[in-house]
Design a protein around this motif. Structure first.
Motif, PDB file in Angstrom:
ATOM      1  N   SER A   1      -9.288   6.625  -1.300  1.00  0.00           N
ATOM      2  CA  SER A   1      -8.324   5.555  -1.022  1.00  0.00           C
ATOM      3  C   SER A   1      -8.324   5.200   0.464  1.00  0.00           C
ATOM      4  CB  SER A   1      -6.922   5.987  -1.454  1.00  0.00           C
ATOM      5  OG  SER A   1      -5.986   4.952  -1.222  1.00  0.00           O
TER       6      SER A   1
ATOM      7  N   PRO B   1      -5.531  -2.873  -1.013  1.00  0.00           N
ATOM      8  CA  PRO B   1      -6.349  -1.827  -0.373  1.00  0.00           C
ATOM      9  C   PRO B   1      -5.762  -1.303   0.925  1.00  0.00           C
ATOM     10  CG  PRO B   1      -7.722  -3.672  -1.070  1.00  0.00           C
ATOM     11  CD  PRO B   1      -6.295  -4.113  -1.216  1.00  0.00           C
ATOM     12  N   ASN B   2      -5.024  -2.142   1.653  1.00  0.00           N
ATOM     13  CA  ASN B   2      -4.323  -1.682   2.853  1.00  0.00           C
ATOM     14  C   ASN B   2      -3.145  -2.609   3.137  1.00  0.00           C
ATOM     15  OD1 ASN B   2      -5.177  -3.951   4.432  1.00  0.00           O
ATOM     16  ND2 ASN B   2      -7.050  -2.887   5.030  1.00  0.00           N
TER      17      ASN B   2
ATOM     18  N   TYR C   1       0.884  -1.164   0.000  1.00  0.00           N
ATOM     19  CA  TYR C   1       0.000   0.000   0.000  1.00  0.00           C
ATOM     20  C   TYR C   1       0.919   1.210   0.000  1.00  0.00           C
ATOM     21  CZ  TYR C   1      -3.578   3.387   1.109  1.00  0.00           C
ATOM     22  OH  TYR C   1      -4.410   4.471   1.051  1.00  0.00           O
TER      23      TYR C   1
ATOM     24  N   ASN D   1      -6.122   3.025  -6.952  1.00  0.00           N
ATOM     25  CA  ASN D   1      -6.770   2.327  -5.846  1.00  0.00           C
ATOM     26  C   ASN D   1      -7.983   1.577  -6.402  1.00  0.00           C
ATOM     27  OD1 ASN D   1      -9.273   3.943  -5.564  1.00  0.00           O
ATOM     28  ND2 ASN D   1      -7.901   5.585  -4.924  1.00  0.00           N
ATOM     29  N   PRO D   2      -8.669   0.777  -5.610  1.00  0.00           N
ATOM     30  CA  PRO D   2      -9.751  -0.049  -6.171  1.00  0.00           C
ATOM     31  C   PRO D   2     -10.902   0.730  -6.801  1.00  0.00           C
ATOM     32  CG  PRO D   2      -9.039  -0.939  -4.070  1.00  0.00           C
ATOM     33  CD  PRO D   2      -8.355   0.379  -4.225  1.00  0.00           C
TER      34      PRO D   2
ATOM     35  N   LEU E   1     -11.394   3.165   1.360  1.00  0.00           N
ATOM     36  CA  LEU E   1     -11.249   1.766   0.969  1.00  0.00           C
ATOM     37  C   LEU E   1     -10.181   1.060   1.796  1.00  0.00           C
ATOM     38  CD1 LEU E   1     -11.507   2.332  -2.878  1.00  0.00           C
ATOM     39  CD2 LEU E   1     -13.288   1.433  -1.358  1.00  0.00           C
ATOM     40  N   HIS E   2      -9.258   1.816   2.372  1.00  0.00           N
ATOM     41  CA  HIS E   2      -8.185   1.272   3.215  1.00  0.00           C
ATOM     42  C   HIS E   2      -8.743   0.761   4.536  1.00  0.00           C
ATOM     43  CE1 HIS E   2      -4.908   1.597   6.210  1.00  0.00           C
ATOM     44  NE2 HIS E   2      -4.062   1.405   5.223  1.00  0.00           N
TER      45      HIS E   2
END
Length: 592
Positions: A417, A51-52, A27, A455-456, A420-421
Motif C-alpha cells: 500500500s 492511492p494517497n 486514504y 488498496n489498488p 502504491l501511495h
C-alpha cells in the motif's frame, strides 16, 4: 429526533450524509480511518479509497467542480501529501461545497510526528472548524458545507485522536433537501490557475479571510460562557472539554472556528475577565494570533508545547504556576503492569524477512506500516523511517555517498500500500538514475496497519466489489527494474539466499514477498499450517526460536532451576513454520 451514541468519526460520516455529500475519498490513516468506513454505509454517497491523500483531495475537488458536495479525509501527515492541490484550491474556490477532514494525533499514538494541522488552514487561507465532541462533529460537518458554498472556499475540519475515537450522544436528522443537481459549468477564469488568473483570484482570497473573521464574530459556534471574572480561558475542540473538567469555575471562550479567529469576540471576552489564558494542544496557534492583536494572554508559559493534554495536566499546570490550589496528587497504588511492546502478529510474513536482514547486517531504510516494527528487538532490523515512500528515496541517496563495499548493505523495505501511495515515483527515480540498492516490497495484499483496508493491488474496492489488481512485479519492470525476484518469506533459506544475491548487485534490484497478511480471511495464498508444538524432550533450551520475537512462543523456566524450554501457545500459532526452520534440534513439530 432519534439519538445515537457515536464516535467522532462515525458522527462526521453521519454529517456528510445529512449534508447531501455526493463523493467521499480518503486514504486510511489513524485516527481518521473510520470516517470513510462509516460513510460507505450510506449508499447515496460514492465512496472510495484513493492511492494517497493528494489523489483523495483531487477526487473531491473534481466532484466539487462538477457541482456536487464532496469530502476528503486523512490524518495530519496526509495533509503534507495533499498540500499541493489544497493551496491552489484556496484560489479557485469551489463548485459544490468541499470539506477536508484532518485528524491530528497529539502524543503520537500512531504517528511519526505531532504536527498541528491548524497551521495549514492559516497557510492556505481557508477556514477551519474544530468540534469538541461527537455531536459537534456531525453538526460542524453539516455547517462546513454551507460555509463552503457561502464563501466559495474549501473548509477544513480538525479532529484529534480523542475526538475521533471518543463517543457521545448525537441527535440524528434527515438529509438536507433542495440542493442543486451537479452539472458542468465552464468557468476557466476561476478554475484554470495560470498566473494571470491566479493574480486576480489572490485578492479575493484575502478579502474572504476578512469576511470569514467578521462572520465568526457573530457565529454561534464561537460562544462565551461567563463564570468567574478572574480567569478567562480561550479553548477549542477537545481542550475545551478538558478545561471544563479541570477548571469548572473559569469563564471560557469556546471557539468552533479556529481560523480565522473572531477578533471582536476575543477582544470583548478579554475585556471582561482579569486574566486571559489560552489552552491548546501542540503549537501556540491561537495564542500567537491573540498576542498579535495586542491582547495580553498566558499560554505556553504554563501549558506544555509537546504531547497530549488532559484535565489533570491542565489542572497541574495552573497549580504549578500558582494560579490555583489543588490537593497533593495521590497516585492510585496498583500492581505493576508487565510491559507489552508492540509486535508483529503471530504468522506475520514480515518476521522471517527482517530476521534474515539482521543476519546479513543490512542497513535497512524503512517506511510506514506494520513492518516498521522490524525496528523493535529482537529483530533490530530497521535503521531509518521518515515518511511514506521515503525508504526507496533514502536508499537511493545513501548509496551515492558510500563506498562499493558499504553500499551493498543498503536495503529499502516498503509495503504494498505504501509503495502504491508514494513509492512508485521513488522506485522510478532509483531505476532512472541506476542507484545500486535493493528494494524489498512486502506485498501482503492489504493496508494492514490501519485495519486491513483495500488498496489498488488487493483486487477489491472499499465496498468489497471486485476490481483490477495492480501487478506489482510488472509495474516495477515497467519502471525500468531489470532485476526482480518474487519470494515466499516463510522460506527462510530462499529468503536469505535471494537477499544476499540481490544485495551483491551493482545496479537496482527489487524483491517482492508474496505472502498476504495473516489476518486476511479468504485469501488462498495464506494457508494456515498445522499448529506447531515443542517436543519438550527434544528441546535443549537454546533459545534460537526466541530470536524472531513471535508472540506465540513463550519461555517456561524449569521449576528445578535448570535451563528452561520453549512453549508454543496453540491459540496463537498459525503454523507458518518460521520458528521450526530455526530449530536445529527438530524440537518444533507439526506444520505442513
Amino acid at each position: 429526533m432519534k439519538k445515537e451514541i457515536l464516535s467522532g468519526n462515525e458522527a462526521i460520516a453521519r454529517g456528510a450524509f445529512e449534508a447531501g455529500v455526493k463523493v467521499a475519498s480518503a486514504y486510511p490513516g489513524t485516527p481518521s480511518t473510520e470516517i470513510l468506513e462509516n460513510i460507505i454505509r450510506y449508499p447515496d454517497i460514492n465512496s472510495s479509497w484513493a492511492p494517497n491523500e493528494k489523489v483523495a483531495l483531487e477526487v473531491a475537488i473534481g466532484a466539487s467542480f462538477g457541482g456536487g458536495r464532496a469530502i476528503a479525509c486523512m490524518k495530519h501527515v496526509g495533509v503534507n501529501v495533499a498540500a499541493d492541490p489544497l493551496f491552489t484550491l484556496s484560489y479557485t474556490g469551489v463548485g459544490g461545497g468541499l470539506l477536508l477532514v484532518v485528524a491530528d494525533d497529539p502524543e503520537m499514538h500512531s504517528s511519526q510526528n505531532e504536527q498541528d494541522s491548524r497551521n495549514y488552514a492559516r497557510f492556505a487561507k481557508v477556514p477551519m472548524l474544530e468540534p469538541a465532541d461527537s455531536s459537534e462533529c456531525k453538526e460542524f460537518t453539516r455547517l462546513a458545507f454551507d460555509l463552503s458554498e457561502q464563501f466559495d472556499t474549501p473548509v477544513m475540519l480538525r479532529s484529534c485522536t480523542r475526538i475521533s475515537h471518543g463517543k457521545s450522544i448525537v441527535e440524528l436528522a434527515e438529509p438536507v433537501s433542495g440542493l442543486s443537481e451537479p452539472k458542468l459549468v465552464k468557468n476557466p477564469a476561476k478554475l484554470v490557475m495560470l498566473p494571470g488568473n491566479a493574480r486576480v483570484r489572490h485578492p479575493l482570497v484575502e478579502e474572504r479571510v476578512v469576511k470569514l473573521g467578521e462572520h465568526g464574530d457573530s457565529w454561534e459556534i464561537n460562544r462565551v460562557e461567563y463564570r468567574s471574572n478572574e480567569i478567562g480561558i480561550i479553548a477549542a475542540g477537545v481542550t475545551y472539554q478538558y478545561v471544563r473538567e479541570a477548571l469548572p469555575e473559569a469563564s471560557t471562550l469556546k471557539l468552533g472556528m479556529v481560523y480565522p479567529l473572531p477578533k471582536e469576540r476575543i477582544r470583548d471576552f478579554a475585556g471582561k475577565v482579569k486574566t486571559v489564558y489560552v489552552v491548546e494542544e501542540l503549537d501556540p496557534f491561537i495564542e500567537d494570533q491573540v498576542k498579535a492583536m495586542g491582547i495580553s494572554v498566558i499560554g505556553k508559559e504554563i501549558i506544555p508545547m509537546c504531547g497530549e493534554l488532559s484535565p489533570w495536566r491542565i489542572r497541574k499546570a495552573f497549580a504549578d504556576a500558582g494560579i490555583i490550589n489543588i490537593p497533593e496528587y495521590q497516585a492510585i497504588q496498583t500492581e505493576p503492569i508487565p510491559s507489552r511492546p508492540p509486535n508483529m502478529c503471530p504468522g506475520c510474513p514480515h518476521r522471517g524477512l527482517f530476521y534474515m536482514l539482521n543476519r546479513l547486517n543490512a542497513y535497512v531504510t524503512g517506511d510506514i506500516g506494520c513492518y516498521t516494527l522490524g525496528f523493535m528487538p529482537p529483530l533490530n532490523a530497521m535503521d531509518t523511517c521518515v515518511c511514506m515512500g521515503a525508504s526507496i528515496s533514502n536508499a537511493s541517496g545513501i548509496v551515492r555517498v558510500l563506498s562499493p563495499e558499504e553500499r551493498h548493505r543498503v536495503v529499502a523495505v516498503i509495503g504494498d500500500s505504501t509503495f502504491l501511495h508514494t513509492g512508485i515515483n521513488s522506485l522510478m527515480e532509483m531505476a532512472w538514475n541506476q542507484s545500486p540498492a535493493t528494494v524489498v516490497i512486502l506485498d501482503n495484499r492489504i493496508t494492514a496497519m490501519t485495519g486491513r483496508q483495500e488498496n489498488p493491488a488487493s483486487g477489491f474496492t472499499l465496498s468489497g466489489e471486485p476490481a483490477p489488481e495492480v501487478n506489482i512485479p510488472d509495474l516495477c519492470r515497467a519502471l525500468g527494474i531489470r532485476n526482480l525476484k518474487v519470494i515466499d518469506p516463510y522460506d527462510l533459506e530462499a529468503t536469505f539466499n535471494t537477499l544476499k544475491e540481490e544485495m551483491d548487485r551493482d545496479e537496482p534490484s527489487v524483491i517482492v514477498t508474496n505472502r498476504p497478511c495473516c489476518l486476511i480471511k479468504g485469501d488462498d495464498r495464506f494457508q494456515a499450517g498445522e499448529v506447531l508444538y515443542v517436543d519438550q524432550d527434544a528441546c535443549t533450551g537454546c533459545r534460537a526460536c526466541l530470536r524472531i520475537g513471535c508472540p506465540a512462543i513463550e519461555w517456561q523456566p524449569a521449576p528445578d532451576g535448570k535451563k528452561g524450554k520453549a512453549y508454543i501457545d496453540p491459540l496463537l500459532c498459525t503454523g507458518c513454520t518460521v520458528c521450526q526452520q530455526l530449530c536445529k534440534f527438530d524440537a518444533i513439530r507439526g506444520g505442513k
